[in-house]
Structures are given as structure tokens and as C-alpha cells.
Design an enzyme around this catalytic site. Sequence first.
Site, PDB file in Angstrom:
ATOM      1  N   ARG A 112       0.822  -1.228   0.000  1.00 31.92           N
ATOM      2  CA  ARG A 112       0.000   0.000   0.000  1.00 31.92           C
ATOM      3  C   ARG A 112       0.847   1.265   0.000  1.00 31.92           C
ATOM      4  NH1 ARG A 112      -3.058  -3.041   3.743  1.00 31.92           N
ATOM      5  NH2 ARG A 112      -4.839  -3.975   2.691  1.00 31.92           N
ATOM      6  N   LYS A 134       2.162  11.429 -10.566  1.00 34.21           N
ATOM      7  CA  LYS A 134       1.264  10.504 -11.280  1.00 34.21           C
ATOM      8  C   LYS A 134       2.077   9.275 -11.664  1.00 34.21           C
ATOM      9  CE  LYS A 134      -2.126  13.419 -13.641  1.00 34.21           C
ATOM     10  NZ  LYS A 134      -2.553  13.858 -14.970  1.00 34.21           N
ATOM     11  N   GLU A 176       7.005  19.255 -24.590  1.00 35.14           N
ATOM     12  CA  GLU A 176       6.422  19.600 -23.278  1.00 35.14           C
ATOM     13  C   GLU A 176       7.017  20.911 -22.766  1.00 35.14           C
ATOM     14  OE1 GLU A 176       3.894  17.990 -22.107  1.00 35.14           O
ATOM     15  OE2 GLU A 176       4.016  15.944 -22.875  1.00 35.14           O
ATOM     16  N   LYS A 218       5.632  22.972 -13.944  1.00 32.76           N
ATOM     17  CA  LYS A 218       4.888  21.775 -13.529  1.00 32.76           C
ATOM     18  C   LYS A 218       4.767  21.719 -12.009  1.00 32.76           C
ATOM     19  CE  LYS A 218       3.659  17.136 -14.145  1.00 32.76           C
ATOM     20  NZ  LYS A 218       3.744  15.882 -14.831  1.00 32.76           N
ATOM     21  N   GLU A 228      -5.547  16.921  -9.672  1.00 33.02           N
ATOM     22  CA  GLU A 228      -6.181  17.326 -10.927  1.00 33.02           C
ATOM     23  C   GLU A 228      -7.671  17.622 -10.767  1.00 33.02           C
ATOM     24  OE1 GLU A 228      -4.687  16.228 -15.208  1.00 33.02           O
ATOM     25  OE2 GLU A 228      -5.988  14.647 -14.472  1.00 33.02           O
ATOM     26  N   ARG A 232      -4.656  21.672 -12.649  1.00 37.74           N
ATOM     27  CA  ARG A 232      -3.662  20.781 -13.227  1.00 37.74           C
ATOM     28  C   ARG A 232      -3.975  20.467 -14.684  1.00 37.74           C
ATOM     29  NH1 ARG A 232      -0.367  15.844 -10.262  1.00 37.74           N
ATOM     30  NH2 ARG A 232       0.750  15.214 -12.112  1.00 37.74           N
ATOM     31  N   ASN A 236      -2.432  19.814 -19.685  1.00 39.67           N
ATOM     32  CA  ASN A 236      -2.866  18.983 -20.817  1.00 39.67           C
ATOM     33  C   ASN A 236      -3.041  19.790 -22.095  1.00 39.67           C
ATOM     34  OD1 ASN A 236      -2.927  16.512 -19.537  1.00 39.67           O
ATOM     35  ND2 ASN A 236      -4.910  16.932 -18.617  1.00 39.67           N
ATOM     36  N   HIS A 239      -3.044  18.103 -25.404  1.00 36.53           N
ATOM     37  CA  HIS A 239      -3.066  16.656 -25.165  1.00 36.53           C
ATOM     38  C   HIS A 239      -4.362  15.976 -25.610  1.00 36.53           C
ATOM     39  CE1 HIS A 239       0.610  17.459 -23.036  1.00 36.53           C
ATOM     40  NE2 HIS A 239       0.729  16.223 -22.620  1.00 36.53           N
ATOM     41  N   HIS A 243      -3.526  12.964 -27.656  1.00 33.88           N
ATOM     42  CA  HIS A 243      -3.807  11.570 -27.265  1.00 33.88           C
ATOM     43  C   HIS A 243      -4.613  10.858 -28.349  1.00 33.88           C
ATOM     44  CE1 HIS A 243      -3.158  12.429 -22.720  1.00 33.88           C
ATOM     45  NE2 HIS A 243      -2.083  11.882 -23.256  1.00 33.88           N
ATOM     46  N   HIS A 255       5.064  10.330 -27.766  1.00 35.45           N
ATOM     47  CA  HIS A 255       4.061  11.133 -27.050  1.00 35.45           C
ATOM     48  C   HIS A 255       4.267  12.627 -27.348  1.00 35.45           C
ATOM     49  CE1 HIS A 255       1.453  12.455 -23.795  1.00 35.45           C
ATOM     50  NE2 HIS A 255       2.441  13.211 -23.340  1.00 35.45           N
TER      51      HIS A 255
HETATM   52  N1  LIG Z   1       3.451  10.449 -14.996  1.00 36.01           N
HETATM   53  C1  LIG Z   1       3.304  11.538 -15.731  1.00 36.01           C
HETATM   54  O1  LIG Z   1       2.885  12.598 -15.249  1.00 36.01           O
HETATM   55  C2  LIG Z   1       3.688  11.491 -17.166  1.00 36.01           C
HETATM   56  C3  LIG Z   1       3.812  12.683 -17.889  1.00 36.01           C
HETATM   57  C4  LIG Z   1       4.251  12.619 -19.216  1.00 36.01           C
HETATM   58  C5  LIG Z   1       4.534  11.393 -19.793  1.00 36.01           C
HETATM   59  N2  LIG Z   1       4.381  10.257 -19.050  1.00 36.01           N
HETATM   60  C6  LIG Z   1       4.699   8.957 -19.640  1.00 36.01           C
HETATM   61  O2  LIG Z   1       6.079   8.946 -19.995  1.00 36.01           O
HETATM   62  C7  LIG Z   1       6.260   8.101 -21.129  1.00 36.01           C
HETATM   63  C8  LIG Z   1       7.032   8.868 -22.176  1.00 36.01           C
HETATM   64  O3  LIG Z   1       8.287   9.190 -21.631  1.00 36.01           O
HETATM   65  P1  LIG Z   1       9.600   9.189 -22.530  1.00 36.01           P
HETATM   66  O4  LIG Z   1       9.399  10.086 -23.674  1.00 36.01           O
HETATM   67  O5  LIG Z   1      10.735   9.395 -21.615  1.00 36.01           O
HETATM   68  O6  LIG Z   1       9.559   7.737 -23.160  1.00 36.01           O
HETATM   69  P2  LIG Z   1      10.307   6.351 -22.860  1.00 36.01           P
HETATM   70  O7  LIG Z   1      10.411   6.077 -21.419  1.00 36.01           O
HETATM   71  O8  LIG Z   1       9.595   5.371 -23.691  1.00 36.01           O
HETATM   72  O9  LIG Z   1      11.772   6.603 -23.447  1.00 36.01           O
HETATM   73  C9  LIG Z   1      11.926   6.929 -24.807  1.00 36.01           C
HETATM   74  C10 LIG Z   1      13.142   6.184 -25.385  1.00 36.01           C
HETATM   75  O10 LIG Z   1      14.326   6.767 -24.877  1.00 36.01           O
HETATM   76  C11 LIG Z   1      15.226   5.727 -24.461  1.00 36.01           C
HETATM   77  N3  LIG Z   1      16.083   6.310 -23.437  1.00 36.01           N
HETATM   78  C12 LIG Z   1      15.749   6.680 -22.188  1.00 36.01           C
HETATM   79  N4  LIG Z   1      16.781   7.304 -21.602  1.00 36.01           N
HETATM   80  C13 LIG Z   1      17.798   7.274 -22.478  1.00 36.01           C
HETATM   81  C14 LIG Z   1      19.124   7.777 -22.442  1.00 36.01           C
HETATM   82  N5  LIG Z   1      19.597   8.456 -21.413  1.00 36.01           N
HETATM   83  N6  LIG Z   1      19.907   7.587 -23.535  1.00 36.01           N
HETATM   84  C15 LIG Z   1      19.434   6.915 -24.622  1.00 36.01           C
HETATM   85  N7  LIG Z   1      18.173   6.436 -24.728  1.00 36.01           N
HETATM   86  C16 LIG Z   1      17.365   6.626 -23.654  1.00 36.01           C
HETATM   87  C17 LIG Z   1      14.303   4.656 -23.970  1.00 36.01           C
HETATM   88  O11 LIG Z   1      14.973   3.422 -23.921  1.00 36.01           O
HETATM   89  C18 LIG Z   1      13.209   4.711 -25.019  1.00 36.01           C
HETATM   90  O12 LIG Z   1      13.572   3.979 -26.157  1.00 36.01           O
HETATM   91  C19 LIG Z   1       4.879   7.695 -21.599  1.00 36.01           C
HETATM   92  O13 LIG Z   1       4.611   6.406 -21.132  1.00 36.01           O
HETATM   93  C20 LIG Z   1       3.968   8.703 -20.922  1.00 36.01           C
HETATM   94  O14 LIG Z   1       2.679   8.191 -20.683  1.00 36.01           O
HETATM   95  C21 LIG Z   1       3.986  10.288 -17.770  1.00 36.01           C
END
Ligand SMILES: NC(=O)c1ccc[n+]([C@@H]2O[C@H](COP(=O)([O-])OP(=O)(O)OC[C@H]3O[C@@H](n4cnc5c(N)ncnc54)[C@H](O)[C@@H]3O)[C@@H](O)[C@H]2O)c1
Length: 351
Positions: A112, A134, A176, A218, A228, A232, A236, A239, A243, A255
Site C-alpha cells: 500500500r 502521477k 512539453e 509543472k 487534478e 492541473r 494537458n 493533449h 492523445h 508522445h
Molecule cells: N506520470 C506523468 O505525469 C507522465 C507525464 C508525461 C509522460 N508520461 C509517460 O512517460 C512516457 C514517455 O516518456 P519518454 O518520452 O521518456 O519515453 P520512454 O520512457 O519510452 O523513453 C523513450 C526512449 O528513450 C530511451 N532512453 C531513455 N533514456 C535514455 C538515455 N539516457 N539515452 C538513450 N536512450 C534513452 C528509452 O529506452 C526509449 O527507447 C509515456 O509512457 C507517458 O505516458 C507520464
Amino acid sequence: MITIDIKAERQYQVRIGADFKDEIKDVTKGRERIAFIFSEKMKDKVKNLEVGDAEPFYFAVPDSEVAKSTKTLLQLWDWLGAAGFTRSDLIVGVGGGAITDLSGFAAASWLRGIDWVAIPTTVAGMVDAAVGGKTGINSEYGKNLIGAFHSPQRVIVDLQWLETLSDRDFSAGLAEVVKCGFIRDTKILDFLKGKSLAEIRADKALTTELIERSIRVKGDVVSGDYKESFNREILNYGHTFGHAVELDSKYSLRHGECVSIGMIYVAELAYALDLISESTLLLHRELLGSLDLPTTYSASSWSALLANMKLDKKSRGNTLRFVLLGEIGQTQRVEGPDEGALIAAYEKVCQ
Ligand SMILES: NC(=O)c1ccc[n+]([C@@H]2O[C@H](COP(=O)([O-])OP(=O)(O)OC[C@H]3O[C@@H](n4cnc5c(N)ncnc54)[C@H](O)[C@@H]3O)[C@@H](O)[C@H]2O)c1
């Protein structure tokens, strides 16, 4: 090093420009077990970390969205159980947004809720995913449908990670950053004007400034509305349509690329509704285009995108809600805009 305090269900720090190895020594003090969750790409850097008297455990997960699955999470829960993780132990997620989302949700759901630390390694992770509490995984019915609010103990933003990031992922993360400029911190837009992706990447001071400013936006927004309920939602911006494109493209676009297309859509919509000037609309196209981000999309159809938009978390019943700009740096919510304007904006983006 720059430290930003975020207030949510607990207060925690985002440390920008920190050396993650030193920070790890600090956050693991007094712990007995540390679970590092990372992708194979990160293995060498993660396995050499010093954790004092704590016992390190390593769990490599598949890359990107594959990590955010019920399959991986089930394996992770079993692994935490077999390793005897208790409430005083710590999870550390090292990777892009996909891995920090998974790690945070494992921490939120195990016993938990146990403590976790985020080490984002992408621009998107640093400015967005790892900050704000999140956490979650995807369901076969959609993205991020399973999750919890569970803030980390600390977010360690070491910019050295960005050296190995591909141009495509770097630029996707900058979408972003642009968003933060349009919704709040207009100085971000001034910093970006006239700069190419290569120029930004080559300028470490500028990259740090952009990341810091975006994290402040942020942090500020989520500190005022953690769960949210209202404000918050401004995060978006772009988005809702973004999305819809992400789903329509079957996740073949990043994304951030979808958010870029989505920001052009909402700028076109705001222009069609007489809320913004033509120069504000053109600024969206200019900034996103110079960062090599997509500004158009070949959609399957308007009806497919509309159906996807109705699944958006901001929609209520059949009424679409958008975050739109008035002036640059100021947002407003628009509910159920005229269908003619929605379609006009669609035709501009998906010519
Ligand atoms: N929790 C939240 O508030 C929130 C906000 C925005 C996005 N997200 C989530 O985040 C994800 C997108 O994040 P992202 O763009 O980082 O994508 P990701 O985690 O898929 O990484 C993108 C690519 O970069 C590579 N990578 C990561 N670090 C690296 C490094 N230092 N050197 C070389 N390659 C590297 C990864 O292996 C992957 O292939 C989505 O799942 C999205 O839903 C969450």
C-alpha cells in the site's frame, strides 16, 4: 545544483544538475534494501552505483511502453515479494517516463505504498513524467488507465543522461517544454525563438535553463492542484487531440510528437474561435517546426479522431473540453466548441 521544492501529499525535492551517483548515496542512507528498476540500456551505469550498507537488487524491464504493462508489473510484484521488500525499503526507477511511471506505481501499490526515487533519463521524463506524482501502467483498453498518485521522495535530474538520447527523443521531450512556455512561462518561448534542435542540444546552459523553467511550471501547478481537480488540467494543453493522434497512430509516434500536433490543433481551434491572433498561431508552427517536431498529421478520419477525443479524461459525457490560450501564457477552458470550428482546425492540421 538547483533545488525545486514540490508540495503534494508530502514535500519533496527535484535536484537539477545533480550527480546521480552522489544523490543515490544520500537517498539510500539508512535503508536495508534498494530495488533498482531500469532497462537493459541503463544496466552498466546502474549496476555500479554505491549504496552504502544497503543491499541492492536489480530488475531490468523491457524498453518503453512494454515496461508499462500488467505482465511486467506482475513479475515486479513477485520479485519484490521474493526479495522480501518491506515498508522501510526503497524503489529507484532509472529511465524515461515509461520506467519511472512503472517504478512509481510499483512503489504505490507494494504494501500500500513504499518510498521511491525517480532518476529520469529523458527530457520528457525530467520535465514531465517524473515530476508530479502521477504513476501508472497501460491497460489493453488504453494508456495510463491503471495508476495512482504517489509522489517520489526525490527526483534526481542529472543532465549527463541526455548525451546518449536520440535527437528524436530529445525533440519529443521539448514539446512539453514548448507547452510550458505557452501556458505559463513565456520566457521559455523567448529562449526557443530562432533556435534549432542542434543549437539547443549543443548549449548545456540553455538546456538546463529550459528544463529548470519547465519543472518550475509543472511543480507550481501540481503543488496547487495535486489530484487534478481543476488547474492541473492546464498541463494537458495540446493533449486532447494529441492523445487522439497517439491512439490513431497506434503509438508509432512519440508522445511529445503527438502533443506537438495537438498544440497546433488547439492553436488552430483558438484562432477559429477568435481567441488568439494569427501571430500567436504562427508562433506555434514556427517554434515546433524549428525543433523538428511534426505539425501535421495524416489521420485515418475526423470521425476516428473525434471518437478518440471523447475518451479523453477531460471530456464529460459527450461534451469535449479543451484547454485553449487567450493570450500567450494564459489558458482558459472551452467546453463543447462549435463543430464547424473543430472541423476547420482538423482540416488545417490534417490537410
Ligand atoms: N506520470 C506523468 O505525469 C507522465 C507525464 C508525461 C509522460 N508520461 C509517460 O512517460 C512516457 C514517455 O516518456 P519518454 O518520452 O521518456 O519515453 P520512454 O520512457 O519510452 O523513453 C523513450 C526512449 O528513450 C530511451 N532512453 C531513455 N533514456 C535514455 C538515455 N539516457 N539515452 C538513450 N536512450 C534513452 C528509452 O529506452 C526509449 O527507447 C509515456 O509512457 C507517458 O505516458 C507520464
